[in-house]
Design a protein around this motif. Structure first.
Motif, PDB file in Angstrom:
ATOM      1  N   ASN A   1       0.851  -1.194   0.000  1.00  0.00           N
ATOM      2  CA  ASN A   1       0.000   0.000   0.000  1.00  0.00           C
ATOM      3  C   ASN A   1       0.884   1.240   0.000  1.00  0.00           C
ATOM      4  OD1 ASN A   1      -2.698  -1.198   0.310  1.00  0.00           O
ATOM      5  ND2 ASN A   1      -1.907  -1.911   2.269  1.00  0.00           N
ATOM      6  N   PHE A   2       0.281   2.358  -0.341  1.00  0.00           N
ATOM      7  CA  PHE A   2       1.014   3.613  -0.279  1.00  0.00           C
ATOM      8  C   PHE A   2       1.216   4.022   1.175  1.00  0.00           C
ATOM      9  CE2 PHE A   2      -0.692   3.906  -4.578  1.00  0.00           C
ATOM     10  CZ  PHE A   2       0.424   4.339  -5.267  1.00  0.00           C
ATOM     11  N   LEU A   3       2.369   4.577   1.466  1.00  0.00           N
ATOM     12  CA  LEU A   3       2.628   5.139   2.787  1.00  0.00           C
ATOM     13  C   LEU A   3       2.329   6.626   2.731  1.00  0.00           C
ATOM     14  CD1 LEU A   3       5.992   3.356   3.601  1.00  0.00           C
ATOM     15  CD2 LEU A   3       3.751   2.866   4.581  1.00  0.00           C
ATOM     16  N   PRO A   4       1.565   7.141   3.701  1.00  0.00           N
ATOM     17  CA  PRO A   4       1.224   8.563   3.668  1.00  0.00           C
ATOM     18  C   PRO A   4       2.441   9.429   3.989  1.00  0.00           C
ATOM     19  CG  PRO A   4       0.428   7.576   5.687  1.00  0.00           C
ATOM     20  CD  PRO A   4       0.973   6.453   4.853  1.00  0.00           C
ATOM     21  N   GLN A   5       2.414  10.658   3.533  1.00  0.00           N
ATOM     22  CA  GLN A   5       3.517  11.590   3.789  1.00  0.00           C
ATOM     23  C   GLN A   5       3.790  11.722   5.274  1.00  0.00           C
ATOM     24  OE1 GLN A   5       5.400  13.099   1.183  1.00  0.00           O
ATOM     25  NE2 GLN A   5       6.745  13.290   2.949  1.00  0.00           N
ATOM     26  N   GLN A   6       2.741  11.701   6.094  1.00  0.00           N
ATOM     27  CA  GLN A   6       2.927  11.821   7.545  1.00  0.00           C
ATOM     28  C   GLN A   6       3.824  10.697   8.064  1.00  0.00           C
ATOM     29  OE1 GLN A   6      -0.682  11.938   9.859  1.00  0.00           O
ATOM     30  NE2 GLN A   6       0.405  12.277  11.770  1.00  0.00           N
ATOM     31  N   PHE A   7       3.661   9.479   7.540  1.00  0.00           N
ATOM     32  CA  PHE A   7       4.521   8.362   7.910  1.00  0.00           C
ATOM     33  C   PHE A   7       5.942   8.603   7.408  1.00  0.00           C
ATOM     34  CE2 PHE A   7       6.688   4.410   7.279  1.00  0.00           C
ATOM     35  CZ  PHE A   7       6.253   3.552   8.275  1.00  0.00           C
ATOM     36  N   LEU A   8       6.077   8.978   6.136  1.00  0.00           N
ATOM     37  CA  LEU A   8       7.394   9.163   5.525  1.00  0.00           C
ATOM     38  C   LEU A   8       8.199  10.276   6.193  1.00  0.00           C
ATOM     39  CD1 LEU A   8       6.441   8.762   1.759  1.00  0.00           C
ATOM     40  CD2 LEU A   8       7.497   7.057   3.267  1.00  0.00           C
ATOM     41  N   ASP A   9       7.531  11.238   6.793  1.00  0.00           N
ATOM     42  CA  ASP A   9       8.217  12.357   7.436  1.00  0.00           C
ATOM     43  C   ASP A   9       8.799  12.001   8.804  1.00  0.00           C
ATOM     44  OD1 ASP A   9       7.677  14.022   5.310  1.00  0.00           O
ATOM     45  OD2 ASP A   9       5.914  14.946   6.250  1.00  0.00           O
ATOM     46  N   ILE A  10       8.426  10.864   9.369  1.00  0.00           N
ATOM     47  CA  ILE A  10       8.843  10.542  10.742  1.00  0.00           C
ATOM     48  C   ILE A  10      10.311  10.122  10.850  1.00  0.00           C
ATOM     49  CG2 ILE A  10       8.442   9.005  12.709  1.00  0.00           C
ATOM     50  CD1 ILE A  10       5.426   9.110  11.961  1.00  0.00           C
ATOM     51  N   PRO A  11      10.777   9.104  10.135  1.00  0.00           N
ATOM     52  CA  PRO A  11      12.174   8.682  10.326  1.00  0.00           C
ATOM     53  C   PRO A  11      13.158   9.717   9.769  1.00  0.00           C
ATOM     54  CG  PRO A  11      11.116   7.324   8.647  1.00  0.00           C
ATOM     55  CD  PRO A  11      10.066   8.226   9.205  1.00  0.00           C
ATOM     56  N   LYS A  12      14.193  10.001  10.535  1.00  0.00           N
ATOM     57  CA  LYS A  12      15.159  11.045  10.173  1.00  0.00           C
ATOM     58  C   LYS A  12      15.846  10.768   8.837  1.00  0.00           C
ATOM     59  CE  LYS A  12      16.045  11.842  15.022  1.00  0.00           C
ATOM     60  NZ  LYS A  12      16.275  10.776  15.970  1.00  0.00           N
ATOM     61  N   ALA A  13      16.210   9.492   8.581  1.00  0.00           N
ATOM     62  CA  ALA A  13      16.947   9.149   7.362  1.00  0.00           C
ATOM     63  C   ALA A  13      16.058   8.547   6.283  1.00  0.00           C
ATOM     64  CB  ALA A  13      18.080   8.185   7.702  1.00  0.00           C
ATOM     65  N   GLY A  14      14.751   8.533   6.512  1.00  0.00           N
ATOM     66  CA  GLY A  14      13.829   8.030   5.503  1.00  0.00           C
ATOM     67  C   GLY A  14      13.347   6.615   5.768  1.00  0.00           C
ATOM     68  N   THR A  15      12.600   6.109   4.798  1.00  0.00           N
ATOM     69  CA  THR A  15      12.058   4.755   4.856  1.00  0.00           C
ATOM     70  C   THR A  15      12.576   3.979   3.662  1.00  0.00           C
ATOM     71  OG1 THR A  15      10.046   5.486   5.999  1.00  0.00           O
ATOM     72  CG2 THR A  15       9.922   3.390   4.827  1.00  0.00           C
ATOM     73  N   LEU A  16      13.074   2.782   3.933  1.00  0.00           N
ATOM     74  CA  LEU A  16      13.553   1.896   2.875  1.00  0.00           C
ATOM     75  C   LEU A  16      12.532   0.797   2.648  1.00  0.00           C
ATOM     76  CD1 LEU A  16      17.299   1.430   3.907  1.00  0.00           C
ATOM     77  CD2 LEU A  16      16.368   2.926   2.139  1.00  0.00           C
ATOM     78  N   ASN A  17      12.416   0.377   1.401  1.00  0.00           N
ATOM     79  CA  ASN A  17      11.527  -0.728   1.050  1.00  0.00           C
ATOM     80  C   ASN A  17      12.354  -1.843   0.431  1.00  0.00           C
ATOM     81  OD1 ASN A  17       9.073  -2.153   0.451  1.00  0.00           O
ATOM     82  ND2 ASN A  17       9.290  -1.487  -1.650  1.00  0.00           N
ATOM     83  N   VAL A  18      12.152  -3.067   0.912  1.00  0.00           N
ATOM     84  CA  VAL A  18      12.761  -4.248   0.307  1.00  0.00           C
ATOM     85  C   VAL A  18      11.750  -4.764  -0.706  1.00  0.00           C
ATOM     86  CG1 VAL A  18      13.699  -6.548   0.710  1.00  0.00           C
ATOM     87  CG2 VAL A  18      13.969  -4.757   2.453  1.00  0.00           C
ATOM     88  N   HIS A  19      12.105  -4.679  -1.995  1.00  0.00           N
ATOM     89  CA  HIS A  19      11.176  -5.009  -3.081  1.00  0.00           C
ATOM     90  C   HIS A  19      11.650  -6.266  -3.808  1.00  0.00           C
ATOM     91  CE1 HIS A  19       8.092  -4.009  -6.047  1.00  0.00           C
ATOM     92  NE2 HIS A  19       8.952  -4.451  -6.957  1.00  0.00           N
ATOM     93  N   PRO A  20      10.777  -7.280  -3.953  1.00  0.00           N
ATOM     94  CA  PRO A  20      11.194  -8.566  -4.525  1.00  0.00           C
ATOM     95  C   PRO A  20      11.201  -8.630  -6.049  1.00  0.00           C
ATOM     96  CG  PRO A  20       8.937  -8.736  -3.808  1.00  0.00           C
ATOM     97  CD  PRO A  20       9.408  -7.350  -3.439  1.00  0.00           C
ATOM     98  N   SER A  21      11.744  -7.622  -6.684  1.00  0.00           N
ATOM     99  CA  SER A  21      11.988  -7.657  -8.126  1.00  0.00           C
ATOM    100  C   SER A  21      12.951  -6.536  -8.460  1.00  0.00           C
ATOM    101  CB  SER A  21      10.691  -7.508  -8.935  1.00  0.00           C
ATOM    102  OG  SER A  21      10.269  -6.165  -8.979  1.00  0.00           O
ATOM    103  N   LEU A  22      13.447  -6.555  -9.685  1.00  0.00           N
ATOM    104  CA  LEU A  22      14.363  -5.513 -10.115  1.00  0.00           C
ATOM    105  C   LEU A  22      13.565  -4.326 -10.641  1.00  0.00           C
ATOM    106  CD1 LEU A  22      16.979  -7.767 -11.929  1.00  0.00           C
ATOM    107  CD2 LEU A  22      17.137  -6.760  -9.646  1.00  0.00           C
TER     108      LEU A  22
END
Length: 99
Positions: free
Chosen positions: A32-53
């Motif tokens: 699902n999409f992560l809202p901007q409010q979530f993305l703004d919380i971690p100081k260095a950002g959010t990483l996603n582990v994605h199972p494809s290239l």
């Protein structure tokens, strides 16, 4: 801390994360999409582990789509999460021979 939630828009989850003040968040198989409010919380950002290239097979069911199209190479990507689905800068990738 490992959290599992059906919605990253949940007020209790966002309040908990804000209180934790994480340096980084990591997501995997969220779909699902992560809202901007979530993305703004971690100081260095959010990483996603994605199972494809990426950028091929963005969005839902990337493994299934790679199998359906009989890809010779597949892999896993770690990318920064942005508001657009699976469109953030790639930090690392690993290719696997699937032929």
């Amino acid at each position: 801390v490992i959290l599992a939630t059906p919605s990253a828009k949940d007020g209790a989850l966002l309040a908990f994360l804000e209180k934790m003040q994480p340096d980084i968040c990591v997501t995997a198989a969220y779909g699902n999409f992560l809202p901007q409010q979530f993305l703004d919380i971690p100081k260095a950002g959010t990483l996603n582990v994605h199972p494809s290239l990426l950028p091929r097979f963005r969005g839902a069911a990337p493994v299934q789509r790679a199998l359906e199209t009989q890809e010779n190479d597949t892999g896993v990507v770690v990318a920064y999460t942005v508001l657009k689905m699976d469109a953030g800068p790639v930090l690392a990738s690993h290719t696997i021979d699937a032929s």
